[in-house]
Write an enzyme that holds these catalytic residues in place. Structure first.
Site, PDB file in Angstrom:
ATOM      1  N   ASN A 151       0.843  -1.208   0.000  1.00 23.69           N
ATOM      2  CA  ASN A 151       0.000   0.000   0.000  1.00 23.69           C
ATOM      3  C   ASN A 151       0.866   1.241   0.000  1.00 23.69           C
ATOM      4  O   ASN A 151       2.048   1.185   0.380  1.00 23.69           O
ATOM      5  CB  ASN A 151      -0.861   0.093   1.281  1.00 23.69           C
ATOM      6  CG  ASN A 151      -1.909  -0.999   1.358  1.00 23.69           C
ATOM      7  OD1 ASN A 151      -2.348  -1.530   0.349  1.00 23.69           O
ATOM      8  ND2 ASN A 151      -2.320  -1.319   2.575  1.00 23.69           N
TER       9      ASN A 151
ATOM     10  N   ASP B 261       3.426  -4.868  12.512  1.00 26.08           N
ATOM     11  CA  ASP B 261       4.148  -5.416  11.348  1.00 26.08           C
ATOM     12  C   ASP B 261       5.631  -5.609  11.661  1.00 26.08           C
ATOM     13  O   ASP B 261       6.225  -6.642  11.307  1.00 26.08           O
ATOM     14  CB  ASP B 261       3.988  -4.487  10.137  1.00 26.08           C
ATOM     15  CG  ASP B 261       2.543  -4.373   9.716  1.00 26.08           C
ATOM     16  OD1 ASP B 261       1.793  -5.343   9.930  1.00 26.08           O
ATOM     17  OD2 ASP B 261       2.148  -3.313   9.195  1.00 26.08           O
TER      18      ASP B 261
ATOM     19  N   THR C  55      -0.621  -9.896  20.662  1.00 33.71           N
ATOM     20  CA  THR C  55       0.070  -8.634  20.936  1.00 33.71           C
ATOM     21  C   THR C  55      -0.898  -7.702  21.656  1.00 33.71           C
ATOM     22  O   THR C  55      -2.074  -7.624  21.319  1.00 33.71           O
ATOM     23  CB  THR C  55       0.628  -7.982  19.653  1.00 33.71           C
ATOM     24  OG1 THR C  55      -0.450  -7.677  18.773  1.00 33.71           O
ATOM     25  CG2 THR C  55       1.628  -8.892  18.957  1.00 33.71           C
ATOM     26  N   LEU C  56      -0.374  -7.014  22.676  1.00 32.08           N
ATOM     27  CA  LEU C  56      -1.221  -6.212  23.565  1.00 32.08           C
ATOM     28  C   LEU C  56      -0.744  -4.757  23.582  1.00 32.08           C
ATOM     29  O   LEU C  56      -0.698  -4.118  24.640  1.00 32.08           O
ATOM     30  CB  LEU C  56      -1.187  -6.807  24.973  1.00 32.08           C
ATOM     31  CG  LEU C  56      -1.679  -8.266  25.094  1.00 32.08           C
ATOM     32  CD1 LEU C  56      -1.333  -8.852  26.467  1.00 32.08           C
ATOM     33  CD2 LEU C  56      -3.186  -8.350  24.861  1.00 32.08           C
TER      34      LEU C  56
ATOM     35  N   ASN D 296      -3.595  -9.340  17.193  1.00 30.24           N
ATOM     36  CA  ASN D 296      -3.660  -8.303  18.232  1.00 30.24           C
ATOM     37  C   ASN D 296      -4.937  -8.566  19.035  1.00 30.24           C
ATOM     38  O   ASN D 296      -5.603  -9.591  18.842  1.00 30.24           O
ATOM     39  CB  ASN D 296      -3.582  -6.890  17.622  1.00 30.24           C
ATOM     40  CG  ASN D 296      -4.814  -6.525  16.800  1.00 30.24           C
ATOM     41  OD1 ASN D 296      -5.814  -7.272  16.760  1.00 30.24           O
ATOM     42  ND2 ASN D 296      -4.773  -5.404  16.125  1.00 30.24           N
TER      43      ASN D 296
ATOM     44  N   ASP E 169       0.652   4.683   2.128  1.00 28.60           N
ATOM     45  CA  ASP E 169      -0.081   5.211   3.282  1.00 28.60           C
ATOM     46  C   ASP E 169      -0.179   6.732   3.207  1.00 28.60           C
ATOM     47  O   ASP E 169       0.833   7.423   3.030  1.00 28.60           O
ATOM     48  CB  ASP E 169       0.639   4.825   4.588  1.00 28.60           C
ATOM     49  CG  ASP E 169       0.554   3.337   4.882  1.00 28.60           C
ATOM     50  OD1 ASP E 169      -0.163   2.623   4.152  1.00 28.60           O
ATOM     51  OD2 ASP E 169       1.196   2.904   5.862  1.00 28.60           O
TER      52      ASP E 169
ATOM     53  N   ASN F 125       5.376  -3.895   4.974  1.00 27.84           N
ATOM     54  CA  ASN F 125       6.026  -3.496   6.234  1.00 27.84           C
ATOM     55  C   ASN F 125       6.744  -4.683   6.868  1.00 27.84           C
ATOM     56  O   ASN F 125       7.853  -4.556   7.393  1.00 27.84           O
ATOM     57  CB  ASN F 125       4.984  -2.965   7.235  1.00 27.84           C
ATOM     58  CG  ASN F 125       4.327  -1.674   6.777  1.00 27.84           C
ATOM     59  OD1 ASN F 125       4.841  -0.971   5.924  1.00 27.84           O
ATOM     60  ND2 ASN F 125       3.176  -1.358   7.351  1.00 27.84           N
TER      61      ASN F 125
END
Ligand code: ATP
Ligand code: RIB
Length: 288
Positions: free
Chosen positions: A18, A254, A222-223, A191, A20, A50
């Site tokens: 992409n 990423d 993931t937090l 996540n 961004d 990424n």
């Protein structure tokens, strides 16, 4: 951070490219609202790209399988991947769709909201995966996300499994996944939101992350600034993130996935790979 130079791991990343379009503002607008923001940035992005760049910068030999449109954004992205020493042989061109674009707002806490117009990413096909089969066969790890068609991702996981390769899946954006697909995945890196989608459990803290992890096999949830919760076989570990000044969390997940894959491919455990990934992602959040 130390770069790994000897015995370079071979990582095939399958995913999106992409461009961004990023605006920073004090806060994110609510529906129907217009607010004035700050500086505008146009950055290379896409979860696939990424993660490919993160892995390449950490010393891996990366082949990126992706799709761009026949346009300037696509060509610019290709140039960037080449300058990062990524193998672009299997980046295909869609003559009919534009390259992917993401509209991103970032608030003063570094939190973001993102809408992706996937464009050409939507047409990455199983036939194109077949063309890259030799690379999958040679790889240590296949790293994928869900910004390209899920059929293509599932197909690539089947091929990777046929050759006994480790498949790492970052199930982003959140989607429901079949058990037959998950059986071909070595480790899944959701996540909080994606973990809820997979487990049906709302993930807010370590206790709820534990309940969600129980419902999934090898998993790293993931937090954000709290770090990551790891389940490897029957062992559960909470690994805190590094404390840093947060400017922009876009792409933190990423960088985490790219770094995690590089470390895992070198024979480290999930928990050790998460420590490395936390460190890499912490650097990423300190900058746009
Ligand atoms: P994004 O979509 O913003 O790229 P994500 O939602 O996929 O990220 P998160 O769980 O927010 O993933 O973050 C991934 C990892 O990045 C965390 O596990 C942590 O290691 C690191 N990280 C994220 N936010 C912070 C922060 N504010 N400070 C330090 N580390 C952070
Ligand atoms: O994870 C961040 C990425 O999500 C951005 O680069 C954007 O392009 C979207 O794919």
């Amino acid at each position: 951070m130390e770069t790994i130079s000897s015995n370079r791991p071979k990582i095939v990343v399958i995913g999106s490219c992409n461009t961004d379009m990023v605006v920073k503002a004090n806060r994110l607008p609510v529906p129907g609202e217009t607010i004035l923001g700050g500086t505008f940035y146009m950055n290379p992005g896409g979860k696939g790209a990424n993660q490919a760049i993160a892995a390449a910068r950490l010393g891996a030999e990366v082949t990126f399988i992706s799709k761009i449109g026949y346009d300037l954004f696509g060509l610019q992205a290709l140039e960037i991947y080449r300058s990062e020493k990524i193998n672009t042989e299997f980046i295909f061109t869609d003559q009919k769709s534009p390259s992917g674009v993401a509209l991103i707002s970032v608030d003063s806490f570094g939190e973001n909201s993102i809408i992706v117009a996937p464009g050409a990413s939507r047409s990455l096909s199983t036939e194109e995966i077949n063309k890259a089969e030799e690379k999958i066969k040679e790889a240590d790890i296949i790293l994928m996300q869900l910004e390209v068609p899920i059929d293509t991702v599932e197909y690539a996981a089947t091929i990777a499994n046929r050759y006994g390769k480790k498949v790492i899946l970052n199930p982003a954006p959140a989607s429901t996944l079949s058990n037959s697909f998950l059986n071909n995945v070595h480790t899944i890196l959701p996540n909080r939101i994606e973990a809820e989608m997979l487990s049906g459990i709302k993930v807010m803290d370590v206790e709820s992350a534990h309940r969600a992890a129980k419902a999934i096999e090898n998993v790293v949830i993931t937090l954000g600034k709290d770090g990551a919760y790891v389940k490897e076989k029957d062992e559960y570990t909470m690994i805190p993130a590094k404390e840093v000044e947060t400017i922009d969390t876009t792409g933190a997940g990423d960088v985490f996935c790219g770094a995690f894959s590089v470390y895992l491919s070198q024979g480290h455990s999930l928990a050790e790979s998460v420590k490395f990934a936390n460190a890499a992602a912490a650097i990423a959040v300190t900058r746009i």
